[in-house]
Design a protein around this motif. Structure first.
Motif, PDB file in Angstrom:
ATOM      1  N   ALA A  46       1.053  -1.275   0.268  1.00  0.00           N
ATOM      2  CA  ALA A  46       0.038  -0.226   0.370  1.00  0.00           C
ATOM      3  C   ALA A  46       0.558   0.917   0.152  1.00  0.00           C
ATOM      4  O   ALA A  46       0.646   2.746  -0.247  1.00  0.00           O
ATOM      5  N   TYR A  47       1.985   1.256   1.067  1.00  0.00           N
ATOM      6  CA  TYR A  47       2.790   2.533   0.763  1.00  0.00           C
ATOM      7  C   TYR A  47       3.448   2.688  -0.841  1.00  0.00           C
ATOM      8  O   TYR A  47       3.763   3.994  -0.872  1.00  0.00           O
ATOM      9  N   VAL A  48       3.569   1.957  -1.968  1.00  0.00           N
ATOM     10  CA  VAL A  48       4.409   2.127  -2.723  1.00  0.00           C
ATOM     11  C   VAL A  48       2.975   3.057  -3.703  1.00  0.00           C
ATOM     12  O   VAL A  48       3.019   3.568  -4.768  1.00  0.00           O
ATOM     13  N   THR A  49       1.709   1.911  -3.819  1.00  0.00           N
ATOM     14  CA  THR A  49       0.575   2.573  -3.950  1.00  0.00           C
ATOM     15  C   THR A  49       0.321   4.181  -3.507  1.00  0.00           C
ATOM     16  O   THR A  49      -0.436   5.104  -4.826  1.00  0.00           O
ATOM     17  N   ILE A  50       0.018   3.434  -2.544  1.00  0.00           N
ATOM     18  CA  ILE A  50      -0.061   5.872  -1.670  1.00  0.00           C
ATOM     19  C   ILE A  50       1.472   6.809  -2.421  1.00  0.00           C
ATOM     20  O   ILE A  50       0.582   7.628  -2.375  1.00  0.00           O
ATOM     21  N   GLY A  51       2.265   6.544  -1.763  1.00  0.00           N
ATOM     22  CA  GLY A  51       3.233   6.637  -2.704  1.00  0.00           C
ATOM     23  C   GLY A  51       2.939   7.460  -4.045  1.00  0.00           C
ATOM     24  O   GLY A  51       3.771   8.935  -4.422  1.00  0.00           O
ATOM     25  N   GLU A  52       2.732   7.067  -4.750  1.00  0.00           N
ATOM     26  CA  GLU A  52       2.248   7.297  -6.553  1.00  0.00           C
ATOM     27  C   GLU A  52       1.582   8.312  -6.803  1.00  0.00           C
ATOM     28  O   GLU A  52       0.026   8.347  -6.328  1.00  0.00           O
ATOM     29  N   ARG A  53       1.616   9.769  -7.545  1.00  0.00           N
ATOM     30  CA  ARG A  53       1.284  10.581  -7.364  1.00  0.00           C
ATOM     31  C   ARG A  53       0.351   9.749  -8.702  1.00  0.00           C
ATOM     32  O   ARG A  53       0.179   9.148  -9.792  1.00  0.00           O
ATOM     33  N   SER A  54      -1.329   9.992  -8.581  1.00  0.00           N
ATOM     34  CA  SER A  54      -2.690   9.396  -8.885  1.00  0.00           C
ATOM     35  C   SER A  54      -3.403  10.590 -10.300  1.00  0.00           C
ATOM     36  O   SER A  54      -4.332  10.109 -10.163  1.00  0.00           O
ATOM     37  N   CYS A  55      -2.771  11.513 -10.200  1.00  0.00           N
ATOM     38  CA  CYS A  55      -3.178  12.860 -11.066  1.00  0.00           C
ATOM     39  C   CYS A  55      -2.704  13.563 -11.397  1.00  0.00           C
ATOM     40  O   CYS A  55      -0.951  14.055 -11.070  1.00  0.00           O
ATOM     41  N   LYS A  56      -3.413  14.325 -12.099  1.00  0.00           N
ATOM     42  CA  LYS A  56      -1.612  15.352 -13.461  1.00  0.00           C
ATOM     43  C   LYS A  56      -1.739  16.504 -11.921  1.00  0.00           C
ATOM     44  O   LYS A  56      -2.318  16.871 -11.709  1.00  0.00           O
ATOM     45  N   GLN A  57      -0.134  16.948 -12.405  1.00  0.00           N
ATOM     46  CA  GLN A  57       0.200  18.139 -11.720  1.00  0.00           C
ATOM     47  C   GLN A  57      -0.520  18.930 -12.286  1.00  0.00           C
ATOM     48  O   GLN A  57       0.526  19.059 -13.664  1.00  0.00           O
ATOM     49  N   LEU A  58      -0.425  20.124 -11.595  1.00  0.00           N
ATOM     50  CA  LEU A  58      -0.862  21.887 -12.422  1.00  0.00           C
ATOM     51  C   LEU A  58      -0.327  22.460 -11.509  1.00  0.00           C
ATOM     52  O   LEU A  58       0.896  22.140 -11.352  1.00  0.00           O
ATOM     53  N   ASP A  59       0.074  24.079 -12.757  1.00  0.00           N
ATOM     54  CA  ASP A  59       0.994  24.824 -12.541  1.00  0.00           C
ATOM     55  C   ASP A  59       0.945  25.049 -11.110  1.00  0.00           C
ATOM     56  O   ASP A  59       1.805  26.364 -11.030  1.00  0.00           O
ATOM     57  N   THR A  60      -0.266  25.190 -10.499  1.00  0.00           N
ATOM     58  CA  THR A  60      -0.495  25.878  -9.501  1.00  0.00           C
ATOM     59  C   THR A  60       0.051  26.214  -7.681  1.00  0.00           C
ATOM     60  O   THR A  60       0.033  24.758  -7.925  1.00  0.00           O
ATOM     61  N   LYS A  61       0.891  26.432  -7.183  1.00  0.00           N
ATOM     62  CA  LYS A  61       1.562  26.459  -5.899  1.00  0.00           C
ATOM     63  C   LYS A  61       0.878  26.733  -4.964  1.00  0.00           C
ATOM     64  O   LYS A  61      -0.178  28.104  -5.121  1.00  0.00           O
ATOM     65  N   ALA A  62       1.567  26.395  -4.283  1.00  0.00           N
ATOM     66  CA  ALA A  62       0.726  26.288  -2.255  1.00  0.00           C
ATOM     67  C   ALA A  62       1.709  26.216  -1.516  1.00  0.00           C
ATOM     68  O   ALA A  62       2.999  25.892  -1.309  1.00  0.00           O
ATOM     69  N   ALA A  63       1.969  27.201  -0.515  1.00  0.00           N
ATOM     70  CA  ALA A  63       2.990  27.013   0.348  1.00  0.00           C
ATOM     71  C   ALA A  63       1.725  26.811   1.402  1.00  0.00           C
ATOM     72  O   ALA A  63       0.612  27.042   1.877  1.00  0.00           O
ATOM     73  N   VAL A  64       2.613  26.215   2.703  1.00  0.00           N
ATOM     74  CA  VAL A  64       1.854  25.564   3.648  1.00  0.00           C
ATOM     75  C   VAL A  64       2.932  25.945   4.434  1.00  0.00           C
ATOM     76  O   VAL A  64       4.270  25.762   4.909  1.00  0.00           O
TER      77      VAL A  64
END
Length: 548
Positions: free
Chosen positions: A127-145
């Protein structure tokens, strides 16, 4: 088989006599809290799992417990991750309101829900391999935390999972916030924290450590960050008002930081008084008891155990470790001779917190101590938040929209301690999820939460049959040395109330409540619906008492 034709009175009398001493009938351990949900149930489709309703993130508890019981640990963890990106951390230190509201409390004790989560997190592999993989297309939008405590970590995971380019700014040299830097290291292994963080990093989150704790919203926006999530911690301790000339007084947060990083530098003497009744006080008491030379630790609190904000589990752990609880005392002075003078208190009327307020009496008590640890509360430094560009209302609190957690600056959101004051890890996760949901819905057309696509694949007919078998058995919880067996045992105890509840049917002496099987095609969600026959009801109130 068929039951007896007549009642065996002798056996009945033996059973009744044994019930006077049987622990399952005494239930002193149960406490006085009611298992209930904080909303009115609908007329139809009324089945609800109180554990799920009590959980701030509404984790799919019955489902992941069943999966773990079937030793499908990878599937169980995948389901947990839909709403909880810190399963290893919460597997150890969640305040588990779920268990406090478990229907099984009315049978033989609550299901060990947190333990099953820990087992799933530790036993899962693929599961850690599956969860660690990106499952959606990356946006150009930046977010700061801002802040890498529980709220910040959760927000960064949810944002990255939705495709945002995420950067986390943290003033310390490592992530984890209070879990890493304040929580005593005997409460949670470092490996558990590292495991959760490794999954977040695998999502492509960029961490920047050692940055200034002072930040500017305008500067972040100029640097291209469209969305900002602020999650700085409650790191300022309230000052203990204590007269006297003895300066051997520790701030609880400073003490706990030193305990984790350099315990040999701490020399509190033989006798220590911890002032406060919250979880920080309990952690401080347990930590100082582990230092060489400490012989007696007293927890001094101005109210009683019933009003104490600390989790019952944490209080019990402190007592088991050897701490002495001294209620209804208010410290007033601490002299160089090692005398802590306390005012004896009495409980008065209920105050704005819903607790009886402490009222001073004419009596005092003197306690000989070498060191005082002050743990009378923490708060977030509002000056930092106001300096960043946020504003407060007339009540001195930040202006935050409650549904989305958006502040009064567009696209700036806030959660965790910064929003609600000192809070639990799971409440911080809930804040992060709420804010990121609002962000994703604003930025991504047609966005849907990933957990909507998860299917357990359970056979409901088999499930219902097994639930009825579980209802007829007392099966006390037991922690096995083998995780697989422990998970299986707890799955056999979980009553899966969101599939079959029927508590009102079970407790009605007149059989005035019936459960009628229905088909999903008839427009119902639950497999059974409750029908009340008013003519048979004697209004005893059992159904209302036990209905969640």
């Amino acid at each position: 088989g068929k039951g007896p034709d007549v009642i065996d009175v002798e056996k009945l009398e033996i059973l009744a006599g044994e019930a006077l001493n049987d622990e399952h009938y005494q239930k002193e351990w149960r406490g006085t809290k009611v298992v209930s949900v904080n909303r009115k149930l609908p007329m139809t489709d009324c089945y609800v799992a109180p554990c799920v309703a009590a959980c701030p993130i509404h984790q799919d508890i019955p489902e992941y417990i069943r999966l773990a019981g079937e030793r499908k640990f990878d599937r169980a963890l995948e389901l947990i991750y839909q709403k909880n990106p810190l399963p290893n951390i919460t597997g150890y230190i969640c305040d588990h309101q779920c268990s406090c509201n478990c229907t099984r409390r009315d049978y033989d004790g609550p299901v060990f829900i947190r333990e099953v989560k820990r087992i799933a997190a530790e036993q899962a592999k693929e599961a850690y391999v599956t969860i660690g993989e990106r499952s959606c297309k990356q946006l150009d939008t930046k977010a700061a935390v801002i802040g890498a405590g529980p709220a910040g970590l959760a927000a960064s995971y949810f944002l990255a999972r939705s495709g945002f380019r995420v950067t986390v700014f943290e003033k310390h040299d490592s992530p984890g916030g209070v879990v890493t830097h304040i929580l005593p290291n005997f409460r949670i292994p470092t490996s558990a924290v590292e495991k959760d963080i490794s999954v977040i990093k695998a999502q492509g989150v960029d961490f920047r450590f050692g940055v200034s704790g002072i930040f500017s919203i305008d500067e972040l926006k100029r640097d291209g960050y469209k969305y900002i999530f602020i999650s700085i911690g409650a790191e300022v301790t309230r000052k203990l008002q204590l007269d006297g000339d003895n300066d051997s007084v520790y701030d609880a947060l400073d003490f706990l930081r030193s305990f984790n990083t350099d315990p040999c530098s701490l020399d509190p003497g033989r006798r220590v008084a911890v002032i406060g009744g919250g979880n920080t006080a309990m952690d401080s008491a347990r930590a100082v008891l582990r230092l060489s030379g400490v012989e007696r630790v007293s927890i001094i609190y101005r109210r009683t155990e019933n009003e104490m904000p600390a989790d019952t589990e944490e209080f019990d752990n402190a007592l088991e470790d050897g701490a002495i609880f001294k209620p209804l005392l208010m410290p007033e002075s601490f002299s160089k001779t090692g005398i802590l003078k306390c005012r004896k208190m009495a409980l008065g009327s209920i105050d704005s917190t819903g607790r009886r307020q402490p009222v001073g009496t004419e009596e005092t008590e003197e306690i000989a101590v070498d060191t005082v640890i002050s743990a009378v509360g923490e708060y977030t430094d509002l000056k930092i938040l106001i300096g960043s560009g946020l504003k407060t209302g007339a009540d001195g609190r930040l202006n935050v929209e409650q549904e989305t957690l958006e502040a009064d600056v567009e696209n700036v959101f806030i959660g965790g301690d910064a929003f609600r004051g000192p809070s639990t890890v799971v409440s911080s996760i809930a804040d992060a999820r709420r804010a990121v949901t609002a962000i994703a819905q604003r930025e991504i057309s047609g966005w849907k939460d990933p957990d909507e696509y998860f299917s357990t694949g359970f056979d409901q007919k088999r499930q219902i049959s097994e639930i009825f078998n579980k209802k007829g058995l007392l099966r006390p919880g037991s922690v096995s040395e083998k995780d697989e067996e422990a998970a299986e045992n707890e799955a056999l105890r979980c009553l899966e109330c969101n599939v079959i509840c029927d508590k009102c049917v079970d407790v009605c002496p007149n059989r005035a409540n019936l459960a009628v099987a229905v088909e999903e095609k008839d427009g119902f969600h639950n497999a059974r619906q409750i029908l009340h026959l008013d003519a048979l009801c004697n209004e005893c109130g059992n159904c209302g008492t036990f209905c969640p």
